[in-house]
Design a protein around this motif. Sequence first.
Motif, PDB file in Angstrom:
ATOM      1  N   PRO A 190      16.321  -0.954  28.340  1.00 56.78           N
ATOM      2  CA  PRO A 190      16.674  -0.703  26.936  1.00 56.78           C
ATOM      3  C   PRO A 190      15.473  -0.850  26.000  1.00 56.78           C
ATOM      4  O   PRO A 190      14.581  -1.670  26.232  1.00 56.78           O
ATOM      5  N   ILE A 191      15.471  -0.029  24.956  1.00 55.41           N
ATOM      6  CA  ILE A 191      14.383  -0.032  23.975  1.00 55.41           C
ATOM      7  C   ILE A 191      14.961  -0.381  22.604  1.00 55.41           C
ATOM      8  O   ILE A 191      15.994   0.174  22.207  1.00 55.41           O
ATOM      9  N   ILE A 192      14.309  -1.301  21.920  1.00 59.87           N
ATOM     10  CA  ILE A 192      14.668  -1.577  20.523  1.00 59.87           C
ATOM     11  C   ILE A 192      13.592  -0.926  19.658  1.00 59.87           C
ATOM     12  O   ILE A 192      12.404  -1.225  19.799  1.00 59.87           O
ATOM     13  N   GLY A 193      14.004  -0.013  18.784  1.00 61.42           N
ATOM     14  CA  GLY A 193      13.062   0.738  17.952  1.00 61.42           C
ATOM     15  C   GLY A 193      12.816   0.024  16.631  1.00 61.42           C
ATOM     16  O   GLY A 193      13.761  -0.462  15.995  1.00 61.42           O
ATOM     17  N   VAL A 194      11.558  -0.031  16.222  1.00 57.74           N
ATOM     18  CA  VAL A 194      11.222  -0.688  14.954  1.00 57.74           C
ATOM     19  C   VAL A 194       9.982  -0.042  14.366  1.00 57.74           C
ATOM     20  O   VAL A 194       9.063   0.346  15.083  1.00 57.74           O
ATOM     21  N   GLY A 195       9.979   0.096  13.043  1.00 58.14           N
ATOM     22  CA  GLY A 195       8.830   0.692  12.355  1.00 58.14           C
ATOM     23  C   GLY A 195       9.305   1.690  11.308  1.00 58.14           C
ATOM     24  O   GLY A 195       9.646   2.823  11.639  1.00 58.14           O
ATOM     25  N   GLY A 196       9.371   1.249  10.056  1.00 57.67           N
ATOM     26  CA  GLY A 196       9.655   2.177   8.963  1.00 57.67           C
ATOM     27  C   GLY A 196      11.096   2.601   8.797  1.00 57.67           C
ATOM     28  O   GLY A 196      11.373   3.643   8.203  1.00 57.67           O
ATOM     29  N   ILE A 197      12.022   1.801   9.279  1.00 57.53           N
ATOM     30  CA  ILE A 197      13.442   2.177   9.137  1.00 57.53           C
ATOM     31  C   ILE A 197      13.991   1.653   7.804  1.00 57.53           C
ATOM     32  O   ILE A 197      14.001   0.460   7.553  1.00 57.53           O
ATOM     33  N   MET A 198      14.399   2.591   6.977  1.00 56.60           N
ATOM     34  CA  MET A 198      14.960   2.244   5.659  1.00 56.60           C
ATOM     35  C   MET A 198      16.432   2.645   5.571  1.00 56.60           C
ATOM     36  O   MET A 198      17.192   2.065   4.819  1.00 56.60           O
ATOM     37  N   THR A 199      16.812   3.693   6.300  1.00 54.68           N
ATOM     38  CA  THR A 199      18.154   4.275   6.130  1.00 54.68           C
ATOM     39  C   THR A 199      18.823   4.471   7.489  1.00 54.68           C
ATOM     40  O   THR A 199      18.173   4.400   8.543  1.00 54.68           O
ATOM     41  N   VAL A 250       0.852  -1.185   0.000  1.00 57.56           N
ATOM     42  CA  VAL A 250       0.000   0.000   0.000  1.00 57.56           C
ATOM     43  C   VAL A 250       0.892   1.240   0.000  1.00 57.56           C
ATOM     44  O   VAL A 250       2.110   1.121   0.151  1.00 57.56           O
ATOM     45  N   TYR A 251       0.290   2.405  -0.138  1.00 59.39           N
ATOM     46  CA  TYR A 251       1.073   3.633  -0.084  1.00 59.39           C
ATOM     47  C   TYR A 251       1.784   3.717   1.273  1.00 59.39           C
ATOM     48  O   TYR A 251       1.153   3.632   2.314  1.00 59.39           O
ATOM     49  N   GLY A 252       3.103   3.797   1.241  1.00 59.18           N
ATOM     50  CA  GLY A 252       3.853   3.942   2.501  1.00 59.18           C
ATOM     51  C   GLY A 252       4.264   2.648   3.150  1.00 59.18           C
ATOM     52  O   GLY A 252       4.884   2.678   4.207  1.00 59.18           O
ATOM     53  N   GLY A 266      -5.290  -6.026   8.601  1.00 58.04           N
ATOM     54  CA  GLY A 266      -3.956  -6.529   8.917  1.00 58.04           C
ATOM     55  C   GLY A 266      -3.111  -5.471   9.602  1.00 58.04           C
ATOM     56  O   GLY A 266      -3.638  -4.484  10.129  1.00 58.04           O
ATOM     57  N   GLY A 267      -1.811  -5.675   9.592  1.00 58.16           N
ATOM     58  CA  GLY A 267      -0.878  -4.759  10.253  1.00 58.16           C
ATOM     59  C   GLY A 267      -0.085  -3.984   9.219  1.00 58.16           C
ATOM     60  O   GLY A 267       0.468  -4.565   8.275  1.00 58.16           O
ATOM     61  N   LEU A 268      -0.032  -2.662   9.391  1.00 62.20           N
ATOM     62  CA  LEU A 268       0.704  -1.787   8.467  1.00 62.20           C
ATOM     63  C   LEU A 268       2.140  -1.640   8.938  1.00 62.20           C
ATOM     64  O   LEU A 268       2.393  -1.305  10.108  1.00 62.20           O
ATOM     65  N   SER A 269       3.085  -1.911   8.030  1.00 63.43           N
ATOM     66  CA  SER A 269       4.507  -1.697   8.307  1.00 63.43           C
ATOM     67  C   SER A 269       5.062  -0.757   7.246  1.00 63.43           C
ATOM     68  O   SER A 269       4.360  -0.415   6.299  1.00 63.43           O
ATOM     69  N   GLY A 270       6.319  -0.348   7.385  1.00 64.59           N
ATOM     70  CA  GLY A 270       6.952   0.480   6.361  1.00 64.59           C
ATOM     71  C   GLY A 270       6.983   1.962   6.712  1.00 64.59           C
ATOM     72  O   GLY A 270       6.572   2.372   7.798  1.00 64.59           O
ATOM     73  N   ALA A 290      16.137   4.767  21.412  1.00 64.42           N
ATOM     74  CA  ALA A 290      16.377   3.347  21.128  1.00 64.42           C
ATOM     75  C   ALA A 290      17.863   3.004  21.222  1.00 64.42           C
ATOM     76  O   ALA A 290      18.709   3.731  20.704  1.00 64.42           O
ATOM     77  N   SER A 291      18.166   1.893  21.885  1.00 67.07           N
ATOM     78  CA  SER A 291      19.560   1.417  21.963  1.00 67.07           C
ATOM     79  C   SER A 291      19.945   0.625  20.724  1.00 67.07           C
ATOM     80  O   SER A 291      21.121   0.455  20.422  1.00 67.07           O
ATOM     81  N   ALA A 292      18.933   0.075  20.059  1.00 64.36           N
ATOM     82  CA  ALA A 292      19.156  -0.675  18.822  1.00 64.36           C
ATOM     83  C   ALA A 292      17.888  -0.537  17.996  1.00 64.36           C
ATOM     84  O   ALA A 292      16.872  -0.031  18.489  1.00 64.36           O
ATOM     85  N   VAL A 293      17.963  -0.998  16.729  1.00 67.35           N
ATOM     86  CA  VAL A 293      16.774  -0.929  15.873  1.00 67.35           C
ATOM     87  C   VAL A 293      16.572  -2.263  15.162  1.00 67.35           C
ATOM     88  O   VAL A 293      17.491  -3.072  15.069  1.00 67.35           O
ATOM     89  N   GLN A 294      15.363  -2.467  14.686  1.00 67.73           N
ATOM     90  CA  GLN A 294      15.066  -3.641  13.862  1.00 67.73           C
ATOM     91  C   GLN A 294      14.491  -3.179  12.527  1.00 67.73           C
ATOM     92  O   GLN A 294      13.768  -2.177  12.468  1.00 67.73           O
ATOM     93  N   ILE A 295      14.808  -3.943  11.488  1.00 69.55           N
ATOM     94  CA  ILE A 295      14.343  -3.617  10.138  1.00 69.55           C
ATOM     95  C   ILE A 295      13.561  -4.795   9.567  1.00 69.55           C
ATOM     96  O   ILE A 295      14.009  -5.932   9.658  1.00 69.55           O
ATOM     97  N   GLY A 296      12.377  -4.528   9.017  1.00 65.83           N
ATOM     98  CA  GLY A 296      11.571  -5.571   8.387  1.00 65.83           C
ATOM     99  C   GLY A 296      11.311  -5.241   6.929  1.00 65.83           C
ATOM    100  O   GLY A 296      11.998  -5.720   6.029  1.00 65.83           O
ATOM    101  N   SER A 297      10.336  -4.360   6.701  1.00 64.40           N
ATOM    102  CA  SER A 297       9.968  -4.004   5.322  1.00 64.40           C
ATOM    103  C   SER A 297      11.150  -3.485   4.509  1.00 64.40           C
ATOM    104  O   SER A 297      11.190  -3.651   3.283  1.00 64.40           O
ATOM    105  N   GLY A 298      12.089  -2.876   5.168  1.00 65.78           N
ATOM    106  CA  GLY A 298      13.257  -2.306   4.480  1.00 65.78           C
ATOM    107  C   GLY A 298      14.028  -3.331   3.668  1.00 65.78           C
ATOM    108  O   GLY A 298      14.672  -2.995   2.665  1.00 65.78           O
ATOM    109  N   VAL A 299      13.955  -4.605   4.089  1.00 58.97           N
ATOM    110  CA  VAL A 299      14.663  -5.663   3.344  1.00 58.97           C
ATOM    111  C   VAL A 299      14.114  -5.733   1.918  1.00 58.97           C
ATOM    112  O   VAL A 299      14.856  -5.949   0.965  1.00 58.97           O
TER     113      VAL A 299
END
Length: 302
Positions: free
Chosen positions: A237-246, A61-63, A212-216, A258-267
């Motif tokens: 500690p907080i792990i940040g996730v949601g829309g990380i591309m760069t 979807v858009y975004g 469903g669930g919106l990611s990206g 956030a002490s660290a981040v996770q990437i999903g849609s960015g892959v």
Amino acid sequence: MLKTKICGIEFKNPVFLASGIMGETGSALKRIAKGGAGAVTTKSIGLEPNPGHKNPTIVEVYGGFLNAMGLPNPGVDEYLEEIKKVRDELNRMNVKIIGSVYGKNEEEFAEVAKKMEKYVDIIELNISCPHAKGYGATIGQNPDLSYNVCRAVKKTVNIPVFAKLTPNVTNIVEIAQAVVDAGVDGLVAINTVRGMAIDIKAKKPILGNKFGGLSGRAIKPIGIKVVWDLYENFDVPIIGVGGIMTGEDAIEYMMAGASAVQIGSGVYYRGYDIFKKVCDEIINFLKEENLTLEEIIGIAHE
Ligand code: DHB
């Protein structure tokens, strides 16, 4: 330069794979490890095999993406065979494993976490799937249920336990307070944002599950605000996730706390080696600004 320690565990970098993407098999996890991730998070694993929802389960979807997979997985016993296949190699690459766990109730969460404990470095509790009937966000939207699940798992395992929170709540601090009271070692935020798309020709929802669930990209500002609020209120500690591309996106999350981040849609958008690319971009920024990773965590707070 990006080496970091969270809950006593050393990570070669703070850029991890998020749960739900490329975590189905050992070889998929290995591919992500080779792409430069500091840790890989498994798909959410339950006690019994689960075929998931009917197709279509994902739509762009858009975004970003809307998805409702329905937590498909082969069950913890079979899944652990996948992890065993690649654990030594990931270890040699110094890539840590985060085991994502779901269950129907606190006993099931605790049983799956116990089985996983020997093979992963951190347990991540998925109490926040937006549409798993009766055991996803239903738990993560209720402070008492969230407390009970986290408490049961904390009593059962000896490795660090993180709770992954849903943004689909009125007051995220209330839910976070419950899981911190239950003794979790850290927070992961955010899981996907509930959404829906309708096929206007077919005149019905696109996803088999209807919503469903919106990611990206679209959800990044939501995630930043949640991480900000968690950092203001808690000392874990907080792990940040949601829309990380760069790298810039990752730095924004880190500045929020956030002490660290996770990437999903960015892959999908930048390939398996997005982890290496994001790390390089973070390093460039730190060099330009003459700052360390530690210094930027929470720097945007007064
Ligand atoms: C699914 C699980 C999630 O936690 C999520 O955010 C989106 C989808 C799933 O398996 O359907």
